[in-house]
Design a protein around this motif. Sequence first.
Motif, short mmCIF file in Angstrom:
data_model
loop_
_atom_site.label_atom_id
_atom_site.label_comp_id
_atom_site.label_asym_id
_atom_site.label_seq_id
_atom_site.Cartn_x
_atom_site.Cartn_y
_atom_site.Cartn_z
N ARG A 85 0.78 -1.21 0.08
CA ARG A 85 0.03 -0.11 0.13
C ARG A 85 0.96 1.47 0.19
NH1 ARG A 85 -5.55 -0.49 -0.70
NH2 ARG A 85 -6.22 -2.47 0.23
N ASP A 132 -1.96 6.78 -0.75
CA ASP A 132 -1.96 5.96 0.33
C ASP A 132 -2.58 4.75 0.11
OD1 ASP A 132 -0.46 7.69 1.89
OD2 ASP A 132 -2.23 8.32 3.21
N THR A 159 3.73 -1.32 16.87
CA THR A 159 2.47 -1.41 16.96
C THR A 159 1.91 -1.85 18.51
OG1 THR A 159 2.29 -2.24 14.61
CG2 THR A 159 0.57 -3.06 15.96
N ALA A 201 6.68 3.16 9.55
CA ALA A 201 5.77 2.59 8.87
C ALA A 201 4.67 2.01 9.46
CB ALA A 201 6.55 1.52 7.90
N ALA A 202 4.78 1.59 10.57
CA ALA A 202 3.78 0.90 11.46
C ALA A 202 3.11 2.18 12.17
CB ALA A 202 4.44 0.26 12.69
N GLY A 242 -1.70 -4.25 4.49
CA GLY A 242 -0.46 -3.16 4.09
C GLY A 242 0.07 -3.84 2.86
N VAL A 294 0.47 3.89 1.60
CA VAL A 294 0.73 4.63 3.05
C VAL A 294 1.99 4.22 3.46
CG1 VAL A 294 -0.58 2.87 4.21
CG2 VAL A 294 -0.48 4.91 5.02
N LEU A 295 2.59 2.95 3.15
CA LEU A 295 3.65 2.59 3.60
C LEU A 295 4.91 3.00 3.05
CD1 LEU A 295 2.99 -1.38 4.35
CD2 LEU A 295 2.94 0.56 5.81
N SER A 297 -4.02 5.68 9.83
CA SER A 297 -4.90 5.28 8.85
C SER A 297 -6.34 4.69 9.57
CB SER A 297 -4.29 4.28 7.97
OG SER A 297 -4.30 2.90 8.23
N GLY A 350 -5.68 1.20 10.59
CA GLY A 350 -4.98 1.17 11.69
C GLY A 350 -5.80 1.52 12.97
N ASN A 391 2.58 5.31 11.00
CA ASN A 391 1.73 5.95 9.74
C ASN A 391 0.44 5.07 9.58
OD1 ASN A 391 4.00 7.71 9.72
ND2 ASN A 391 3.59 8.15 7.47
N PHE A 392 0.70 3.68 9.62
CA PHE A 392 -0.38 2.72 9.22
C PHE A 392 -1.56 2.90 10.30
CE2 PHE A 392 -2.25 -1.37 10.34
CZ PHE A 392 -3.26 -1.42 9.20
#
Length: 243
Positions: free
Chosen positions: A71, A105, A215, A143-144, A178, A73-74, A150, A153, A146-147
């Motif tokens: 994705r 994204d 996470t 990356a996590a 993702g 977004v990552l 979403s 997330g 930012n996820f």
Amino acid sequence: MRPSPLNTAGGCWNSYTSPLPPEGSAWNPSSVTDDEKHMKGPTADPGAPPLGSDEELRQRLSLVAETDAVRGVLFNAVLEVARNQGGDAAAQRCLEAGGEKKFLDFFSYPSSKYLEVLYTAARLRSSGQEDFEKALRHLGQQAAENFLLSAAGRTLLVLVQKDPHRLINTLPWAIQVGISGVQVSVRRTGPWSGILTVHRDFSPRPFVEGGILATFVAASVKGVKIRSWPTGPSTNEYEISWQ
């Protein structure tokens, strides 16, 4: 019961003392250092190309199928780290490595492009093999994070309700949202630990470790530790433990 020391191709784990306390005892998570959060194990088989080298990247790219996708977004999480570290010029170099002017994204892009962007960003941030590994961890954490901002997330954090057992059981879904093409399963190894097995895992293990750790921290899980090891050319296991 925790897994016994595991053999890997060309090497083995040294004796390992469980980070988990006996049931009912006290454990202070604030005493866990950043290094201890990532419990050390072999990062590559002896004779394998160094992590971050051109040869190692080519080898990793050879494991990626044309249908594997990530994705946007990552991608943008990696670009954000690059921009914060080296400004717009660094972000532009990462975009050029991925062959795109921008990433949306909710669109999916080839996983091979993601590796090119990721390795470019990690190389810009690092000055050697050890620093490259640390850069990958940082990029995985970003990356996590930012996820988790979403819609998917935020849904994840609401569903798990700060429960590490729910979180570890939900991780396969979160990863597959993702990244397409991977196969993820979970098995519990004790009251405060479990192992995530990822088949067709093209990502560098330090990057995935950083993402998993971030996470669990976002879900307010205390005393989290993680280590990983390969079980095949594109299969890795990630052992997660918590208070």
